[in-house]
Structure formats: structure tokens, C-alpha cells
Design a protein around this motif. Structure first.
Motif, PDB file in Angstrom:
ATOM      1  N   THR A  37       0.806  -1.172   0.036  1.00 12.77           N
ATOM      2  CA  THR A  37       0.012  -0.058   0.091  1.00 12.77           C
ATOM      3  C   THR A  37       0.843   1.194   0.014  1.00 12.77           C
ATOM      4  OG1 THR A  37      -0.027   0.095   2.478  1.00 12.77           O
ATOM      5  CG2 THR A  37      -1.716  -1.135   1.049  1.00 12.77           C
ATOM      6  N   VAL A  38       2.118   1.207   0.154  1.00 17.71           N
ATOM      7  CA  VAL A  38       2.986   2.483   0.375  1.00 17.71           C
ATOM      8  C   VAL A  38       2.981   3.306  -0.816  1.00 17.71           C
ATOM      9  CG1 VAL A  38       5.082   1.167  -0.049  1.00 17.71           C
ATOM     10  CG2 VAL A  38       4.982   3.367   1.346  1.00 17.71           C
ATOM     11  N   ASP A  39       2.817   2.764  -1.932  1.00 15.83           N
ATOM     12  CA  ASP A  39       3.108   3.283  -3.223  1.00 15.83           C
ATOM     13  C   ASP A  39       1.542   3.192  -4.133  1.00 15.83           C
ATOM     14  OD1 ASP A  39       5.684   4.045  -2.861  1.00 15.83           O
ATOM     15  OD2 ASP A  39       6.602   2.105  -3.300  1.00 15.83           O
ATOM     16  N   ILE A  40       0.617   2.981  -3.195  1.00 17.20           N
ATOM     17  CA  ILE A  40      -0.564   3.247  -4.059  1.00 17.20           C
ATOM     18  C   ILE A  40      -1.316   4.319  -3.832  1.00 17.20           C
ATOM     19  CG2 ILE A  40      -2.914   2.117  -4.119  1.00 17.20           C
ATOM     20  CD1 ILE A  40      -2.017  -0.358  -3.228  1.00 17.20           C
ATOM     21  N   PHE A  41      -1.475   5.405  -4.746  1.00 17.99           N
ATOM     22  CA  PHE A  41      -1.561   6.673  -4.787  1.00 17.99           C
ATOM     23  C   PHE A  41      -3.221   6.920  -5.226  1.00 17.99           C
ATOM     24  CE2 PHE A  41       2.664   6.560  -5.287  1.00 17.99           C
ATOM     25  CZ  PHE A  41       3.364   7.216  -4.295  1.00 17.99           C
ATOM     26  N   GLY A  42      -3.750   8.038  -4.602  1.00 19.07           N
ATOM     27  CA  GLY A  42      -5.198   8.608  -4.922  1.00 19.07           C
ATOM     28  C   GLY A  42      -5.776   9.217  -3.902  1.00 19.07           C
ATOM     29  N   PHE A  43      -6.843   9.477  -3.640  1.00 17.39           N
ATOM     30  CA  PHE A  43      -7.664  10.173  -2.771  1.00 17.39           C
ATOM     31  C   PHE A  43      -8.416   9.515  -1.781  1.00 17.39           C
ATOM     32  CE2 PHE A  43      -7.269  12.778  -6.736  1.00 17.39           C
ATOM     33  CZ  PHE A  43      -6.899  13.992  -5.968  1.00 17.39           C
ATOM     34  N   ASN A  44      -9.068   8.547  -1.972  1.00 16.67           N
ATOM     35  CA  ASN A  44     -10.059   7.801  -0.986  1.00 16.67           C
ATOM     36  C   ASN A  44      -9.666   6.349  -0.871  1.00 16.67           C
ATOM     37  OD1 ASN A  44     -11.595  10.321  -0.881  1.00 16.67           O
ATOM     38  ND2 ASN A  44     -12.302   9.778  -2.952  1.00 16.67           N
ATOM     39  N   ALA A  45      -9.499   5.748   0.411  1.00 20.40           N
ATOM     40  CA  ALA A  45      -9.188   4.347   0.539  1.00 20.40           C
ATOM     41  C   ALA A  45     -10.178   4.109   1.746  1.00 20.40           C
ATOM     42  CB  ALA A  45      -7.758   4.162   0.798  1.00 20.40           C
ATOM     43  N   THR A  46     -10.339   2.657   1.938  1.00 18.67           N
ATOM     44  CA  THR A  46     -11.194   2.246   2.858  1.00 18.67           C
ATOM     45  C   THR A  46     -10.699   0.813   3.419  1.00 18.67           C
ATOM     46  OG1 THR A  46     -13.181   1.964   3.973  1.00 18.67           O
ATOM     47  CG2 THR A  46     -13.154   1.443   1.790  1.00 18.67           C
ATOM     48  N   LEU A  92     -22.319  -1.554   0.722  1.00 18.26           N
ATOM     49  CA  LEU A  92     -21.348  -0.631   1.093  1.00 18.26           C
ATOM     50  C   LEU A  92     -21.867   0.840   0.760  1.00 18.26           C
ATOM     51  CD1 LEU A  92     -18.023  -2.196  -0.143  1.00 18.26           C
ATOM     52  CD2 LEU A  92     -18.843  -2.134   2.126  1.00 18.26           C
ATOM     53  N   PRO A  93     -21.675   1.957   1.625  1.00 15.84           N
ATOM     54  CA  PRO A  93     -22.270   3.071   1.651  1.00 15.84           C
ATOM     55  C   PRO A  93     -21.292   4.129   1.153  1.00 15.84           C
ATOM     56  CG  PRO A  93     -21.243   2.929   3.669  1.00 15.84           C
ATOM     57  CD  PRO A  93     -20.947   1.695   3.058  1.00 15.84           C
ATOM     58  N   TYR A  94     -20.807   3.587  -0.289  1.00 15.68           N
ATOM     59  CA  TYR A  94     -20.026   4.502  -0.999  1.00 15.68           C
ATOM     60  C   TYR A  94     -20.552   4.678  -2.310  1.00 15.68           C
ATOM     61  CZ  TYR A  94     -16.679   3.829   2.689  1.00 15.68           C
ATOM     62  OH  TYR A  94     -16.065   3.671   4.109  1.00 15.68           O
ATOM     63  N   ALA A  95     -20.504   5.761  -3.091  1.00 16.32           N
ATOM     64  CA  ALA A  95     -20.797   6.023  -4.436  1.00 16.32           C
ATOM     65  C   ALA A  95     -20.009   5.282  -5.312  1.00 16.32           C
ATOM     66  CB  ALA A  95     -20.672   7.456  -4.682  1.00 16.32           C
ATOM     67  N   SER A  96     -20.718   4.984  -6.338  1.00 13.36           N
ATOM     68  CA  SER A  96     -20.272   3.951  -7.274  1.00 13.36           C
ATOM     69  C   SER A  96     -18.951   4.778  -8.044  1.00 13.36           C
ATOM     70  CB  SER A  96     -21.002   3.608  -8.646  1.00 13.36           C
ATOM     71  OG  SER A  96     -22.129   2.910  -8.050  1.00 13.36           O
ATOM     72  N   ALA A  97     -17.845   4.116  -8.256  1.00 18.43           N
ATOM     73  CA  ALA A  97     -16.507   4.470  -8.829  1.00 18.43           C
ATOM     74  C   ALA A  97     -16.041   5.787  -7.842  1.00 18.43           C
ATOM     75  CB  ALA A  97     -16.578   5.060 -10.235  1.00 18.43           C
ATOM     76  N   SER A  98     -15.890   5.736  -6.551  1.00 19.41           N
ATOM     77  CA  SER A  98     -15.596   6.773  -5.693  1.00 19.41           C
ATOM     78  C   SER A  98     -14.340   6.360  -5.016  1.00 19.41           C
ATOM     79  CB  SER A  98     -16.719   7.145  -4.975  1.00 19.41           C
ATOM     80  OG  SER A  98     -17.033   6.233  -3.997  1.00 19.41           O
ATOM     81  N   ILE A  99     -13.890   5.321  -4.686  1.00 13.51           N
ATOM     82  CA  ILE A  99     -12.816   4.886  -4.005  1.00 13.51           C
ATOM     83  C   ILE A  99     -11.535   4.084  -4.742  1.00 13.51           C
ATOM     84  CG2 ILE A  99     -12.171   3.296  -1.898  1.00 13.51           C
ATOM     85  CD1 ILE A  99     -14.354   5.194  -1.177  1.00 13.51           C
TER      86      ILE A  99
END
Length: 259
Positions: A37-46, A92-99
Motif C-alpha cells: 500500500t505504500v506506493d498506491i496513490f489516490g484520494f480515497n481508501a477504506t 457499502l455506503p459509498y458512491a459508485s466509482a468513488s474509492i
């Protein structure tokens, strides 16, 4: 208040991770998850379930959550991480294509509908988003010990788990257009219950990794969501990223602990 079957099973696994054998597994998984995970970039993770595993501790995304079926006890390992409470992991309580990244530490084998959980993960992941799954290997000495335990009612691992083989997980991922990108097997010590014997068999880690890697008691597998016909080039990649508010809708309970 009645609790979901998923919650009951995950709770039983949590205390097991506090044992000597559980700590052995947790230390190995932490090391592998940090590497992945250390080199996985983006904005949102769960992380889905099991707060005793700090699956996102090495990741540097600005918005990370623990998604669980209840409020963990005070002092749990992920206490400082924002918490999203759900009824079960099948919705899951997340929007589609958001994570950008979803981590499932043993959530599938303790879920009532593991394939549906994976479908939900595929739904919430952005194109080229990643999923990492941890599981117990049924084709190992630990798996054999668990089968014997079911017959004698003397369990070595949490008894509620329906352990899923890695080939089966790979088949499920393939059906959901998830492409395997990496993974590990580990924990080659025999099914011991004391730290003394686990230390004595520590030499088997290097030997097992070299000579019988598929007999490791635990596996971690990483996959990428592929979308047919989609080509992300340069700035177009950024337009697919979800903004922070999309990760958690206001209709769900969100709790952030303060130390």
C-alpha cells in the motif's frame, strides 16, 4: 439490538488476533500490507472490517476510513481512523466509482455472502482502482488442523470462518474484471499455540517461501479493476478521481475518535 452475522464472526476473529498465534499472523500481514500500500496513490481508501489490523497505516492517501459493522472497543488499533458504520458488508455506503483502494482483511471468509461483498467492492472502486484481500489458506497445515478441529470440536482458528482458497478468490476476481497484480503466501510455522513454539519454528519462514510457498497459512492478494474499452491517458486519469465528499454519504453514521 440484533447484530448481523457478519459482525458476530468478525468479533470472534478479533480476540483470536490477540493470542500468540494471532499476533504472528497480524505481524506478517502488517508487513505485507505496508509493502503493497505504500506506493498506491489516490484520494480515497477504506478498510473493510477487523480494526485489529492496521491495513492502511503505510498508505498516504488524504482520505482513509475504517468501514465496520459496529463501534469497536476503545483502544483498538485503528482508533484514530474515521469510522463508517454499516449494517453489513454486502451493501457499502459509498458512491459508485468513488474509492481508489479497498482492503479486505479476512472479511470475505467471515461474510455471509462473500461474492456479493466483492461485487460491492467492484462497484465502489474507480477504474484502475485496487483491492487487497487477506485470507487463511485452507490448503495448508493450518487448514488441515482446522478440518480436524471441526470433527473433534477442538478448533485452532476461529470456528465461524469458511476459508476460501486463493484459486477460488482469483476466479471471483476474474469474473468481476479484476486483474491480479501481486500477492504473497506466508506463516509457515505449524499450528502452534504458544510463542515459545512459534519462535522455534521461525526458521521455516525462509524455507517455506522458497520450497513450498503455496502451503503458507495466510495469503494476501492484490488486484486491479479493469474497465473494458476505457483508456486513461494523462489528465483524463485525474478526472476519474472522486472528490472527498463522495466517499461517505451523509446518511451513514461516521465517528472519529479523538485521543
Amino acid at each position: 439490538m440484533e447484530t448481523s452475522s457478519t459482525e458476530k464472526s468478525i468479533i470472534s476473529l478479533g480476540p483470536w488476533l490477540e493470542t500468540a498465534t494471532g499476533n504472528y499472523v497480524r505481524d506478517w500481514e502488517h508487513a505485507r500490507l505496508d509493502e503493497l500500500t505504500v506506493d498506491i496513490f489516490g484520494f480515497n481508501a477504506t478498510q473493510i472490517g477487523l480494526p485489529q489490523i492496521q491495513a492502511l497505516r503505510a498508505n498516504r492517501m488524504p482520505h482513509t476510513w475504517l468501514t465496520d459493522t459496529g463501534f469497536p472497543a476503545k483502544g483498538h488499533d485503528n482508533e484514530a481512523k474515521p469510522l463508517v458504520v454499516v449494517q453489513d458488508f454486502e451493501e457499502l455506503p459509498y458512491a459508485s466509482a468513488s474509492i481508489d483502494l479497498v482492503i479486505l482483511p479476512h472479511a470475505l471468509e467471515f461474510a455471509k455472502e462473500p461474492h456479493q461483498v466483492l461485487r460491492e467492492v467492484e462497484r465502489v472502486l474507480i477504474p484502475e482502482g485496487q483491492v487487497i484481500i487477506c485470507g487463511f489458506n485452507p490448503y495448508s497445515f493450518w487448514g488441515a488442523r482446522q478440518i480436524i478441529g471441526r470433527l473433534s470440536e477442538s478448533y485452532f482458528l476461529p470456528q465461524q470462518g469458511e476459508f476460501i482458497s486463493l484459486p477460488r478468490v482469483k476466479d471471483w476476481l476474474k469474473l468481476l474484471n479484476m486483474e491480479i497484480s501481486g500477492g504473497y503466501f506466508g506463516c509457515y510455522a505449524p499450528p502452534c499455540e504458544t510463542q515459545k513454539w512459534l519462535d522455534r519454528f521461525n526458521f521455516l519462514e525462509n524455507i517455506g517461501e522458497r520450497w513450498w510457498p503455496y502451503l503458507g497459512a495466510v495469503y494476501v492478494v492484490q488486484a486491479v479493476k479493469r474497465v473494458r474499452g476505457m483508456h486513461l491517458i494523462g489528465p483524463a486519469w485525474k478526472t476519474q478521481k472522486a472528490t472527498a465528499p463522495q466517499g461517505v454519504p451523509a446518511t451513514n453514521k461516521i465517528h472519529k475518535s479523538h485521543k
